[in-house]
Design an enzyme around this catalytic site. Structure first.
Site, PDB file in Angstrom:
ATOM      1  N   ALA A  63       0.734  -1.301   0.036  1.00 31.73           N
ATOM      2  CA  ALA A  63      -0.002  -0.027  -0.152  1.00 31.73           C
ATOM      3  C   ALA A  63       0.975   1.474  -0.058  1.00 31.73           C
ATOM      4  O   ALA A  63       1.930   1.029   0.694  1.00 31.73           O
ATOM      5  CB  ALA A  63      -0.960  -0.138   1.218  1.00 31.73           C
ATOM      6  N   GLY A 104       1.106  -5.900   0.294  1.00 28.61           N
ATOM      7  CA  GLY A 104       0.153  -5.816  -0.885  1.00 28.61           C
ATOM      8  C   GLY A 104       1.002  -6.124  -2.200  1.00 28.61           C
ATOM      9  O   GLY A 104       0.058  -6.577  -3.254  1.00 28.61           O
ATOM     10  N   GLU A 107       0.716  -9.666  -2.540  1.00 25.75           N
ATOM     11  CA  GLU A 107      -0.473 -10.377  -3.006  1.00 25.75           C
ATOM     12  C   GLU A 107      -0.750  -9.942  -4.382  1.00 25.75           C
ATOM     13  O   GLU A 107      -1.492 -10.798  -4.869  1.00 25.75           O
ATOM     14  CB  GLU A 107      -1.505  -9.518  -2.000  1.00 25.75           C
ATOM     15  N   GLU A 127       2.768  -7.625   7.402  1.00 25.14           N
ATOM     16  CA  GLU A 127       1.671  -6.824   7.894  1.00 25.14           C
ATOM     17  C   GLU A 127       1.510  -7.078   9.565  1.00 25.14           C
ATOM     18  O   GLU A 127       1.260  -6.138  10.214  1.00 25.14           O
ATOM     19  CB  GLU A 127       0.399  -7.379   7.355  1.00 25.14           C
TER      20      GLU A 127
END
Ligand code: NAD
Length: 702
Positions: A63, A104, A107, A127
């Protein structure tokens, strides 16, 4: 499509290239471009496969933190929407990963059907370090690729793996030789040629070694033992369990549910607070960011003892040459040998190259000739902690150093203003209070004297950052921010022993609460003689100073902690594990008799409240006096210098989470208890509590 994402087609392979410096954060400039690129590729009959690539530095760091807490972070398409679109693709998509793919970013790569990575690329889902869990399918996809055990390990530790390690566990399909984009395109063509097509992770099964229930029972027990109330690892385990037992979409729901619990919880808020608090410490209201700084290219360190050696290492680690001064050759040789040994240890662990060690050692110029340092831009003294020694030294430095040089002292307890007053240039004098071991500890208290120049402060803050410390500014007072608070914490720890606790009980309660170690274990590590010396000085300087003498009784017996093999605990030769010592129980029992105290049973919650509320109350006093600029600075001191658990956010943040009124009420209760007179309620704390406010409200007004 914005410039941050480009789309091109080569030999039937679409290439989506992301370029959003510095880390390819998946912000509002990247996400729409990625989505559009996928749609374009899907619609083009001449495209047979898709490659998505970042820069050489970063595939993506996840992010975009610049958009945290802004509407941009939730603008469509979101990362989960992109992941779902990846799952719907009918053409194979290959992630070409260099640098790092984190959070992310990984991901996004896990939404692809295949992954090719450059050698040494770092891959991970960190995270947990912010108290949350991967929220865009990472907890469901990673275990499907690498198995339950490896997935759980990666996500609960937050640690990264290299491309090579990733290949070994199946996360990476190929480690690229040579140019990454060329390799990825060649890989994609091969997939097409072999007719392999899409390979959706969502359709895979999670591999578990042996019986799944037994695996999770064992893992849960281990996590419960090590995470000490920090909730994210257990929630991650719950998600991995869902990945094993539930269909993908159900697992995703479970992931979202658990993600929300963590986001709403105080622990992740504390970690986010820490993240932002760290970025605040160098903002000084009356020293604007454009304050001119003095150049610091050459340094001198005086004293090659414990601290001088560590400070020297911090400097040469970032390429600042250091002249290291001692009074005697033997002390200089000893100091250099210690530095060398420290580096050699790191080299032997494979964490430093021999060539880098040699380069760093070559930046150190040892000398017995003080005038030789005259051209240094900064001189940091780390000599004996005695005012007469420091004053004499600063007079000498005043005479020797070039005009404009910064004169810094590493004193832990002496008055920086008095040291400055011994020179004709008090504006150039500042405190740089490093923590031991100075080459490792991140905290650096920067002590601003009443005459310290703004440019000197700005320059020293910049230096602190350059040497990778967290610089926190403190005003001049006894103990500065950290040790002044520590004195109150230690005072309660000793009183608890007077009243009935064993050292082990105090240490275990606070360790279980999250501190890196208890106060008695910490004392043994630091050396009990140091605190004893300070107390002896206090008894003279402050006749009203109330402190249990139990610490003195231990130290008087020559029990100085680890270095003498015994202190509050016993230590086997060369070992650091504290062992209970019946002799200490006896010393404590005798002392209780001496002061006429009947021991009582004390529960863990009282231990925790007394220790932590003592910190909070003193922290409030420090704020009120302007010694610390903001509550979040006090938090950073405790988080980076004293082993305060990050997920509790520091003492002041923790106070906000439990409610200041509750803290005040408890303190009023303690005032009626044993040695209650030491609980002088901070007026600021009382006022904020009465107004229903928090220390965050106090900071907001800054
Ligand atoms: P130390 O005894 O290990 O080292 C001091 C060194 O200074 C010795 O090698 C000594 O030979 C040298 N020295 C003394 N006078 C000198 C002079 N005039 N010129 C040149 N060299 C001289 O002490 P330390 O633990 O490194 O502490 C140094 C300073 O750092 C003290 O002010 C101390 O309060 C402060 N400090 C210590 C710690 C800690 O944990 N040890 C933490 C923070 C700050």
């Amino acid at each position: 499509m914005s410039d941050a994402v480009t789309y091109s087609v080569r030999d039937g392979i679409a290439v989506i290239a992301m370029n959003n410096p510095p880390v390819n954060g998946l912000g509002s400039v990247l996400r729409p471009g990625i989505m559009a690129g996928m749609q374009q590729a899907e619609a083009d009959p001449n495209v047979h496969a898709i490659v998505i690539i970042g820069t050489a530095k970063a595939f993506s760091g996840g992010a975009d933190i610049r958009e945290f807490n802004t509407p941009k972070s939730t603008m469509s398409p979101t990362l989960p929407e992109i992941n779902e679109a990846q799952d719907r693709l009918n053409k194979p998509m290959v992630a070409a990963i260099a640098g790092f793919a984190l959070g992310g970013g990984l991901e996004l790569a896990l939404g692809c059907h295949y992954r090719v990575a450059a050698s040494k690329t770092q891959l991970g889902l960190p995270e947990v370090k912010l108290g949350i869990l991967p929220g865009s399918g990472g907890t469901q996809r990673l275990p499907r690729v690498v198995g339950a055990a490896e997935g759980l390990k990666m996500m609960t530790s937050g640690n990264t793996v290299t491309a090579e390690q990733g290949k070994a566990v199946g996360l990476i399909d190929a480690v690229a030789e040579g140019d990454l984009l060329e390799s990825a395109i060649a890989f994609a063509k091969k997939i097409v040629a072999e007719g392999k097509g899409v390979r959706r992770i969502r359709d895979m099964k999670v591999h578990v070694d042996g019986d799944a229930k037994a695996f999770f029972d064992k893992a849960r027990a281990e996590i419960e033992k090590t995470s000490r109330g920090f909730p994210a690892p257990l929630q991650i385990l719950g998600c991995v369990e869902a990945a094993v037992n539930l269909p993908f979409d159900e697992g995703r729901k479970e992931e979202r549910r658990r993600f929300q619990i963590l986001v709403d919880g105080t622990e992740s808020k504390a970690l986010r607070h820490m993240f932002f608090a760290e970025r605040q410490t160098s903002k000084i209201p009356d020293v604007p960011e454009d304050t001119p700084t003095r150049k610091i290219e050459r340094a001198a360190v005086i004293g090659a003892g414990t601290m001088g050696g560590g400070i020297t290492m911090s400097m040469v680690n970032v390429g600042i040459p250091v002249m290291l001064v001692e009074t005697e050759q033997a002390a200089l040789d000893r100091g250099l040998a210690t530095i060398k040994k420290n580096y050699a240890n790191t080299v032997s662990k494979g964490r430093l190259k021999q060539a880098d060690m040699d380069q760093r050692m070559a930046l150190i110029t040892p000398t017995l000739d003080m005038p030789a340092i005259k051209d240094a831009d900064i001189v940091i003294e780390a000599v004996f902690e005695r005012m007469d020694v420091k004053v004499e030294l600063f007079k000498k430095l005043d005479a020797i150093m070039k005009p404009g040089a910064i004169l810094a002292t590493n004193t832990s307890t002496l008055d920086v203003d008095a040291i400055a007053a011994s020179t004709k240039r008090p504006q150039d004098v500042i405190g740089t209070h490093f923590f031991s071991p100075a080459n490792v500890m991140r905290l650096l208290e920067i002590v601003r004297g009443k005459a310290t120049g703004k440019d000197v402060l700005a320059s020293t803050l910049a230096l602190g950052k350059k040497i990778k410390k967290v610089p926190v500014v403190s005003g001049v007072c006894d103990g500065f921010i950290g040790n002044r608070i520590l004195e109150k914490y230690g005072q309660q720890a000793y009183f608890l022993i007077d009243e009935g606790c064993s050292p082990r009980q105090v240490d275990t309660a606070i360790y279980q609460w999250g501190m890196a170690m208890g106060p008695l274990t910490m004392g043994d590590m630091a050396g009990l003689d140091i605190g004893w010396e300070i107390r002896k000085r206090r008894y003279i300087e402050r006749p009203n100073f109330v402190y249990s003498k139990i610490g003195d009784r231990i130290a008087e017996l020559g029990r100085f902690g680890q270095k003498t093999g015994k202190g509050w605990y016993l230590y086997e030769a060369g070992q650091r594990t504290p062992i209970d010592d019946p002799a200490v129980d006896q010393i404590i029992a005798n002392y209780r008799k001496e002061i006429g105290v009947q021991p009582r049973s004390i529960n863990d919650s009282e231990i925790i409240e007394r220790l932590i509320y003592a910190m909070i109350n003193e922290g409030a006093a420090i704020l009120e006096e302007g010694i610390a600029l903001r509550a979040s600075d006090i938090d950073m001191v405790y988080l980076t210098g004293y082993g305060f658990p990050a997920y509790r956010g520091g003492p002041m943040f923790y106070a906000n989470t439990i409610g200041l009124d509750k803290v005040v009420a408890a303190i009023k209760g303690f005032q009626k208890g044993y040695q209650g007179g030491v609980w002088k309620l901070s007026p600021l704390l009382e006022k904020l509590a009465a107004e229903g406010k928090t220390f965050a409200d106090f900071d907001a007004k800054k």
